[in-house]
Design an enzyme around this catalytic site. Structure first.
Site, PDB file in Angstrom:
ATOM      1  N   GLY A  46      -9.646  -7.914  -1.553  1.00 28.29           N
ATOM      2  CA  GLY A  46      -9.458  -7.735  -0.215  1.00 28.29           C
ATOM      3  C   GLY A  46      -8.720  -6.158  -0.076  1.00 28.29           C
ATOM      4  N   GLN A  51      -4.374   0.862   3.412  1.00 29.91           N
ATOM      5  CA  GLN A  51      -4.293   1.038   1.958  1.00 29.91           C
ATOM      6  C   GLN A  51      -4.867   2.543   1.542  1.00 29.91           C
ATOM      7  OE1 GLN A  51      -5.219  -3.355   1.282  1.00 29.91           O
ATOM      8  NE2 GLN A  51      -3.991  -2.766  -0.501  1.00 29.91           N
ATOM      9  N   CYS A  88      -1.214  -7.253  -4.937  1.00 33.73           N
ATOM     10  CA  CYS A  88      -1.762  -6.341  -3.942  1.00 33.73           C
ATOM     11  C   CYS A  88      -2.270  -5.117  -4.652  1.00 33.73           C
ATOM     12  CB  CYS A  88      -0.761  -6.195  -2.913  1.00 33.73           C
ATOM     13  SG  CYS A  88      -1.060  -4.987  -1.779  1.00 33.73           S
ATOM     14  N   LEU A  89      -3.425  -4.626  -4.337  1.00 33.72           N
ATOM     15  CA  LEU A  89      -3.468  -3.449  -4.977  1.00 33.72           C
ATOM     16  C   LEU A  89      -2.694  -2.100  -4.489  1.00 33.72           C
ATOM     17  CD1 LEU A  89      -7.505  -3.068  -4.297  1.00 33.72           C
ATOM     18  CD2 LEU A  89      -6.505  -3.945  -6.461  1.00 33.72           C
ATOM     19  N   HIS A 130      -3.153 -11.788   4.388  1.00 31.57           N
ATOM     20  CA  HIS A 130      -2.617 -10.721   3.638  1.00 31.57           C
ATOM     21  C   HIS A 130      -3.065  -9.509   4.258  1.00 31.57           C
ATOM     22  CE1 HIS A 130      -1.233  -8.982  -0.344  1.00 31.57           C
ATOM     23  NE2 HIS A 130      -2.182  -8.054  -0.156  1.00 31.57           N
ATOM     24  N   GLU A 131      -4.157  -9.390   4.425  1.00 34.91           N
ATOM     25  CA  GLU A 131      -4.811  -7.963   4.912  1.00 34.91           C
ATOM     26  C   GLU A 131      -4.509  -7.865   6.439  1.00 34.91           C
ATOM     27  OE1 GLU A 131      -5.786  -6.422   2.445  1.00 34.91           O
ATOM     28  OE2 GLU A 131      -6.333  -7.874   1.042  1.00 34.91           O
ATOM     29  N   HIS A 134      -1.023  -6.149   6.388  1.00 33.31           N
ATOM     30  CA  HIS A 134      -1.243  -4.569   6.082  1.00 33.31           C
ATOM     31  C   HIS A 134      -1.417  -3.772   7.570  1.00 33.31           C
ATOM     32  CE1 HIS A 134      -0.935  -4.056   1.753  1.00 33.31           C
ATOM     33  NE2 HIS A 134      -1.819  -5.238   1.474  1.00 33.31           N
TER      34      HIS A 134
HETATM   35 NI    NI Z   1      -2.257  -6.279  -0.241  1.00 31.96          NI
END
Ligand code: NI
Length: 149
Positions: A46, A51, A88-89, A130-131, A134
């Site tokens: 995701g 991000q 998370c990236l 989660h996204e 963000h």
């Molecule tokens: Ni994330």
């Protein structure tokens, strides 16, 4: 398509609120392509536009090779709760247990610009939530029950 730089750790863009998308312009379309390329290269499931430094309400998800795009996503119903480990990236090396709804109904605009709705549960619901966080400047570490370094 082009790779974009994934913003990490204390980058201030990760803490800002993203703006609604009024229209799927060629620029937004290119953003979506770039986000997929960037996410796949990083082996993520995701990714949210902030991000990659773009404060627009666009998220992508790909679980089991099924690419999904949600523009202006909004959870309109949720049920149950489930605890699971997230990463998370944008927070390399961090994982921790987070509570998320078990099932959600999501209103969103699709890539063609049409308003629509889906139901999601389990991992898909978790990744979507989660996204969406963000888009509101929230990171999973804000919600953590148990941080594992
Ligand atoms: Ni994330």
């Amino acid at each position: 398509m082009a790779l974009r730089q994934i913003r990490v750790d204390s980058d201030p863009v990760l803490r800002k609120e993203a703006r609604k998308v009024d229209k799927i312009t060629p620029r937004i379309d290119m953003l979506i392509d770039d986000m997929f390329e960037t996410m796949y290269q990083a082996h993520g499931i995701g990714l949210a536009a902030p991000q990659v430094g773009v404060l627009r309400r666009v998220i992508i998800v790909d679980i089991d090779k099924k690419p999904l795009v949600f523009v202006n996503p909004k959870v309109v119903w949720q049920e149950g709760k489930e605890y699971s480990i997230e990463g998370c990236l944008s927070l390399p090396g961090k994982t921790g247990e987070v509570e998320r709804p078990l099932k959600i109904k999501l209103e969103y605009t699709n890539r063609k610009g049409n308003k629509t709705m889906i139901e999601a549960e389990g991992l898909l619901a978790r990744v979507i939530c989660h996204e969406i966080d963000h888009l509101n400047g929230v990171l999973f570490t804000d919600r953590i029950v148990d941080l594992e370094e």
